[in-house]
Design an enzyme around this catalytic site. Sequence first.
Site, PDB file in Angstrom:
ATOM      1  N   TYR A  28      -7.353  14.477 -10.416  1.00  0.00           N
ATOM      2  CA  TYR A  28      -6.439  13.837 -11.357  1.00  0.00           C
ATOM      3  C   TYR A  28      -5.446  14.861 -11.933  1.00  0.00           C
ATOM      4  O   TYR A  28      -4.241  14.632 -11.943  1.00  0.00           O
ATOM      5  CB  TYR A  28      -7.233  13.128 -12.463  1.00  0.00           C
ATOM      6  CG  TYR A  28      -6.357  12.145 -13.216  1.00  0.00           C
ATOM      7  CD1 TYR A  28      -5.878  11.007 -12.587  1.00  0.00           C
ATOM      8  CD2 TYR A  28      -5.972  12.384 -14.526  1.00  0.00           C
ATOM      9  CE1 TYR A  28      -5.039  10.117 -13.243  1.00  0.00           C
ATOM     10  CE2 TYR A  28      -5.148  11.489 -15.191  1.00  0.00           C
ATOM     11  CZ  TYR A  28      -4.682  10.364 -14.541  1.00  0.00           C
ATOM     12  OH  TYR A  28      -3.838   9.492 -15.195  1.00  0.00           O
TER      13      TYR A  28
ATOM     14  N   ASP B  26       0.888  -1.168   0.000  1.00  0.00           N
ATOM     15  CA  ASP B  26       0.000   0.000   0.000  1.00  0.00           C
ATOM     16  C   ASP B  26       0.921   1.212   0.000  1.00  0.00           C
ATOM     17  O   ASP B  26       1.585   1.495   1.014  1.00  0.00           O
ATOM     18  CB  ASP B  26      -0.898  -0.012   1.244  1.00  0.00           C
ATOM     19  CG  ASP B  26      -1.825   1.190   1.276  1.00  0.00           C
ATOM     20  OD1 ASP B  26      -1.650   2.110   0.448  1.00  0.00           O
ATOM     21  OD2 ASP B  26      -2.719   1.217   2.140  1.00  0.00           O
TER      22      ASP B  26
HETATM   23  N1  LIG Z   1      -4.283   4.205 -18.729  1.00  0.00           N
HETATM   24  C1  LIG Z   1      -4.161   5.419 -19.249  1.00  0.00           C
HETATM   25  O1  LIG Z   1      -4.774   5.739 -20.294  1.00  0.00           O
HETATM   26  C2  LIG Z   1      -3.251   6.442 -18.594  1.00  0.00           C
HETATM   27  C3  LIG Z   1      -3.054   7.666 -19.245  1.00  0.00           C
HETATM   28  C4  LIG Z   1      -2.239   8.607 -18.652  1.00  0.00           C
HETATM   29  C5  LIG Z   1      -1.617   8.324 -17.451  1.00  0.00           C
HETATM   30  N2  LIG Z   1      -1.820   7.125 -16.835  1.00  0.00           N
HETATM   31  C6  LIG Z   1      -1.125   6.872 -15.577  1.00  0.00           C
HETATM   32  O2  LIG Z   1      -0.361   5.698 -15.730  1.00  0.00           O
HETATM   33  C7  LIG Z   1      -0.273   5.005 -14.493  1.00  0.00           C
HETATM   34  C8  LIG Z   1      -0.767   3.590 -14.686  1.00  0.00           C
HETATM   35  O3  LIG Z   1      -2.095   3.633 -15.173  1.00  0.00           O
HETATM   36  P1  LIG Z   1      -2.956   2.336 -15.355  1.00  0.00           P
HETATM   37  O4  LIG Z   1      -3.829   2.555 -16.527  1.00  0.00           O
HETATM   38  O5  LIG Z   1      -2.082   1.129 -15.300  1.00  0.00           O
HETATM   39  O6  LIG Z   1      -3.872   2.421 -14.042  1.00  0.00           O
HETATM   40  P2  LIG Z   1      -4.745   1.254 -13.415  1.00  0.00           P
HETATM   41  O7  LIG Z   1      -5.883   1.919 -12.718  1.00  0.00           O
HETATM   42  O8  LIG Z   1      -5.038   0.199 -14.431  1.00  0.00           O
HETATM   43  O9  LIG Z   1      -3.765   0.625 -12.338  1.00  0.00           O
HETATM   44  C9  LIG Z   1      -3.399   1.287 -11.178  1.00  0.00           C
HETATM   45  C10 LIG Z   1      -2.870   0.230 -10.220  1.00  0.00           C
HETATM   46  O10 LIG Z   1      -2.487   0.919  -9.012  1.00  0.00           O
HETATM   47  C11 LIG Z   1      -2.843   0.072  -7.929  1.00  0.00           C
HETATM   48  N3  LIG Z   1      -3.014   0.862  -6.703  1.00  0.00           N
HETATM   49  C12 LIG Z   1      -4.034   1.698  -6.401  1.00  0.00           C
HETATM   50  N4  LIG Z   1      -3.870   2.170  -5.156  1.00  0.00           N
HETATM   51  C13 LIG Z   1      -2.721   1.634  -4.683  1.00  0.00           C
HETATM   52  C14 LIG Z   1      -2.040   1.724  -3.442  1.00  0.00           C
HETATM   53  N5  LIG Z   1      -2.517   2.468  -2.421  1.00  0.00           N
HETATM   54  N6  LIG Z   1      -0.885   1.032  -3.288  1.00  0.00           N
HETATM   55  C15 LIG Z   1      -0.411   0.269  -4.304  1.00  0.00           C
HETATM   56  N7  LIG Z   1      -1.021   0.129  -5.493  1.00  0.00           N
HETATM   57  C16 LIG Z   1      -2.170   0.807  -5.663  1.00  0.00           C
HETATM   58  C17 LIG Z   1      -4.163  -0.573  -8.361  1.00  0.00           C
HETATM   59  O11 LIG Z   1      -4.413  -1.752  -7.610  1.00  0.00           O
HETATM   60  C18 LIG Z   1      -3.929  -0.819  -9.834  1.00  0.00           C
HETATM   61  O12 LIG Z   1      -3.422  -2.123 -10.074  1.00  0.00           O
HETATM   62  C19 LIG Z   1      -1.103   5.810 -13.500  1.00  0.00           C
HETATM   63  O13 LIG Z   1      -0.255   6.659 -12.776  1.00  0.00           O
HETATM   64  C20 LIG Z   1      -2.026   6.594 -14.390  1.00  0.00           C
HETATM   65  O14 LIG Z   1      -2.479   7.778 -13.769  1.00  0.00           O
HETATM   66  C21 LIG Z   1      -2.620   6.181 -17.392  1.00  0.00           C
END
Ligand SMILES: NC(=O)c1ccc[n+]([C@@H]2O[C@H](COP(=O)([O-])OP(=O)(O)OC[C@H]3O[C@@H](n4cnc5c(N)ncnc54)[C@H](O)[C@@H]3O)[C@@H](O)[C@H]2O)c1
Length: 275
Positions: free
Chosen positions: A186, A70
Amino acid sequence: MTDSIIKKFDMTGKTAIVTGAAGLLGRQFSLALAQAGANVVLADLSGDLAAESADELKEMGFRTNSVEVDVTDPDSTKAMVGQALVAYGSVDVLVNSAALDPKFDSASLPTQDANEFESYPLQSWQQAMDVNLTGIFLASQAAVIPMLQQGQGVIVNIASTYGLVGPDQRIYERPDGTRQFKPVYYSVTKAGVLGFTRYLAAYYAGKNIRVNALTPGGVYNDHDAIFNAQYSTRAILGRMANLDEMNAAMLFLCSDASSYMTGSNLVVDGGWTAW
Ligand SMILES: NC(=O)c1ccc[n+]([C@@H]2O[C@H](COP(=O)([O-])OP(=O)(O)OC[C@H]3O[C@@H](n4cnc5c(N)ncnc54)[C@H](O)[C@@H]3O)[C@@H](O)[C@H]2O)c1
């Protein structure tokens, strides 16, 4: 004689921790680092999903481990780094990918007025500050201890285009009039990720610890045709990113290929922020 350019991307013998490794991009980052030769520790709040992903990579012949973490809890982030050290003996790279990031794909289309600013709950705002900002603070604070001892390290923080520009909320409206919004936290937390990146890069001047940010645009994940079309008109390349299109930039930042970069932000957004 300089090293081959391909060699500079080689991560053999290095250990990388990826937080949020069970997520959409976290899985991709873990796979790419493993393919480049790194030992990869997949860390996530969901220990089960992280273990599942790590096992998949192991079956492909890669050296991986998983840990439940976490990132809002300092004891938990310290334990994550401790487990990486026990497993592999060093922590060379930390990818801070864990975040709260509400999705608008087919599986998770929110309801009318979801995330409206005027009534946005304080508790949700504070929770997002904890995960998206305090999370990278704590994970980095734990990881720099071995990096300072080793005399080298790399941190890559995952930001977002919405840390650079405000969300165009029109792309979240539906033709039937349903309004939804990308939430305020965000943009705020992702802008904060860039400030944190510059702070830490500057703080570790002379310590051989490089800190950079990667700014992805929207990644396609079974979004419906309406969302996909609305999103795509805003990108110069006219489409969302494919799932694997952040990996090369991420590997570049993690590896010696970016050895003269720190405090920087690499934008991979199909041109979204260029017009
Ligand atoms: N997917 C997109 O289109 C996109 C676009 C721009 C930026 N991002 C950024 O890229 C990164 C990854 O995105 P993603 O699509 O894989 O997101 P996602 O929501 O699929 O995955 C996020 C992961 O973080 C984990 N998580 C949440 N809270 C947590 C905590 N307290 N401790 C540990 N783990 C925790 C969740 O369990 C999840 O597996 C993020 O920072 C997101 O903001 C994503």
